[in-house]
Design an enzyme around this catalytic site. Structure first.
Site, short mmCIF file in Angstrom:
data_model
loop_
_atom_site.label_atom_id
_atom_site.label_comp_id
_atom_site.label_asym_id
_atom_site.label_seq_id
_atom_site.Cartn_x
_atom_site.Cartn_y
_atom_site.Cartn_z
CE1 TYR A 139 -3.73 2.51 0.96
CE2 TYR A 139 -1.92 3.57 2.12
CZ TYR A 139 -3.19 3.63 1.59
OH TYR A 139 -3.93 4.78 1.67
CD GLU A 228 -5.71 4.63 -1.31
OE1 GLU A 228 -5.82 4.83 -0.08
OE2 GLU A 228 -6.65 4.24 -2.02
#
Ligand code: GDP
Ligand code: MN
Length: 423
Positions: A139, A228
């Site tokens: 992530y 992101e």
């Protein structure tokens, strides 16, 4: 403001961030042609302004609310699959024909995920990409952190899943690195990230450093409120790749980011929020309750929602009319709130400082003149020109419920909503 994954990937690529090869398609035939170019095997990805697509479900619009409830109550039984009968928003295909078929199944339908809300989001485009053989998922994101007043890099070796879940279960698995905005990106950041994420291979570590720097520059140059990548993957042939991409633009920068502003996709936004913007109410956010709120000031609006919840109610919206002495703004606020069918009662909470209570009263009276208002309205008014406002309300003879204190107003509006919902 949000943009689509394929648009975010184009932006990332300009900053040297590696993304899978692929293109966006609006028709099944286009999807087939792109899959052909990619050699047959491909990933078909529904383009909507929400995450959780892989585990979401493609449905007809009228089936969306029921599927949304199923996904919340029993995810394991309903979650979408990349292959197989439960069609989600991310599908793996082996041939151009299959790409065409899957695209036909997805385009023009609605994708429901735990992030879309009960209506889901319409799918008008699919991204057709090469398949990647994924060895590990990470992530990576950059947000603007109010607490440290700086950009903050978040990264985790627990990628692929929702970061909120990781944060709850294993907060130590999330690396948090603030970046001094005056100094900007520094090479040590890449080294720290690689070490903390457990990258052993020097070549991969170098790729990570380059990616982090690219995304940092992308975020700062383009006024992002969020960048992101989830998952950021390592492939079998040793490459780091942004498999997913999200980019949110800070709305305050819209005026100077015309290039990005042009990518706005209003169909993906809440229709009532779009309507509120058209009517000049910038600070309207649709919520799930049944008590409409009209308040002056963002802080007071937050406090009003808290007090409604304390009284056992659920706000239907956040709405700050701002400090403007404009009766029409009040009329428009009431209009937007009444367009929400779940609203059973309205609370108008005004603390008149620079805003004048008599102008607010004029707006409410005008709203009663222009519209047929069937839901009960509770008003709590204090401050500048209160006496004048009260005189206007008395003379107009409109039927509103008055309250002197906020606590009392909340109790009255919760009661009114309850009675209206029961009748
Ligand atoms: P999201 O569910 O909206 O966040 O969409 P993502 O782009 O993150 O895709 C969901 C999941 O699909 C990812 O976490 C991957 O596990 C999987 N996925 C997407 N593309 C590929 C691919 O090319 N190869 C493999 N093996 N998995 C993929
Ligand atoms: Mn993702």
């Amino acid at each position: 403001m949000k943009i689509h994954e394929y648009q975010a990937k184009e932006l990332f690529a300009r900053y040297g961030v590696p993304v899978p090869r692929g293109r966006v398609a609006a028709t099944p035939a286009e999807a087939r042609a792109i899959a052909q170019e990619l050699g047959g095997k491909a990933v078909i990805k529904a383009q909507i302004h929400a995450g959780g697509r892989g585990k979401g479900r493609i449905v007809a619009p009228e089936e969306a609310p029921a599927m949304y409830r199923s996904l919340l109550s029993d995810p394991a039984a309903h979650e979408g699959q990349v292959r197989g009968p439960r069609v989600g928003g991310v599908r793996l295909v082996d041939s151009p024909e299959e790409a065409e078929r899957e695209a036909a199944n997805i385009l023009g339908k609605v994708l429901v995920s735990i992030q879309t809300g009960p209506e889901g989001k319409p799918v008008r485009r699919v991204l057709v990409e090469e398949q990647s053989s994924v060895v590990r998922e990470y992530y990576f994101s950059i947000i603007v952190d109010g607490a440290t007043a700086s950009p903050l890099i978040l990264a985790s070796s627990e990628g692929g899943q929702e970061i909120e879940v990781v944060a709850r279960r294993n907060p130590d698995a999330i690396v948090r690195l603030p970046v001094n905005p005056a100094a900007g990106y520094q090479p040590y950041i890449g080294r720290v990230l690689a070490a903390r994420l457990g990258f052993a291979d020097p070549d991969l570590s170098a790729q990570l450093a380059k990616l982090a720097e690219g995304l940092y520059r992308c975020a700062v140059d383009n006024d992002a409120s969020l960048v992101e990548v989830n998952p950021l993957v390592v492939t079998a042939d040793g490459r780091l790749l942004a498999l997913d991409a999200k980019f949110n633009l800070d709305d305050n920068a819209l005026f100077r980011r015309q290039d990005l502003a042009a990518l706005r996709d209003r169909e993906q936004e809440d229709p009532l929020e779009v309507r509120a913007q058209e009517l000049g109410i910038a600070n309207y956010i649709k919520l799930e309750g049944n008590i409409g709120c009209i308040v002056n000031g963002a802080g007071l609006a937050m406090a009003t929602m808290d007090v409604i919840k304390l009284a056992g109610g659920e706000p239907a919206n956040f709405l700050d009319i701002g400090t403007v002495n404009d009766a029409q703004r009040v009329v428009n606020a009431i209009r937007v709130i009444l367009e929400d069918p779940s609203v059973k009662a309205i609370l108008i909470n005004i603390f008149g400082g620079m805003a004048r209570v008599d102008i607010i009263a004029q707006g409410v009276i005008e709203a009663f003149r222009q519209m047929e208002i069937r839901v009960p309205i509770v008003m709590r008014l204090v401050g500048t020109n209160l006496a004048e406002g009260e005189a206007l309300l008395r003379e107009a003879g409109i039927s509103v419920i008055r309250a002197a204190e906020l606590g009392e107003a909340a109790e009255k509006v919760v009661e009114a909503a309850r009675a209206a919902a029961a009748s």
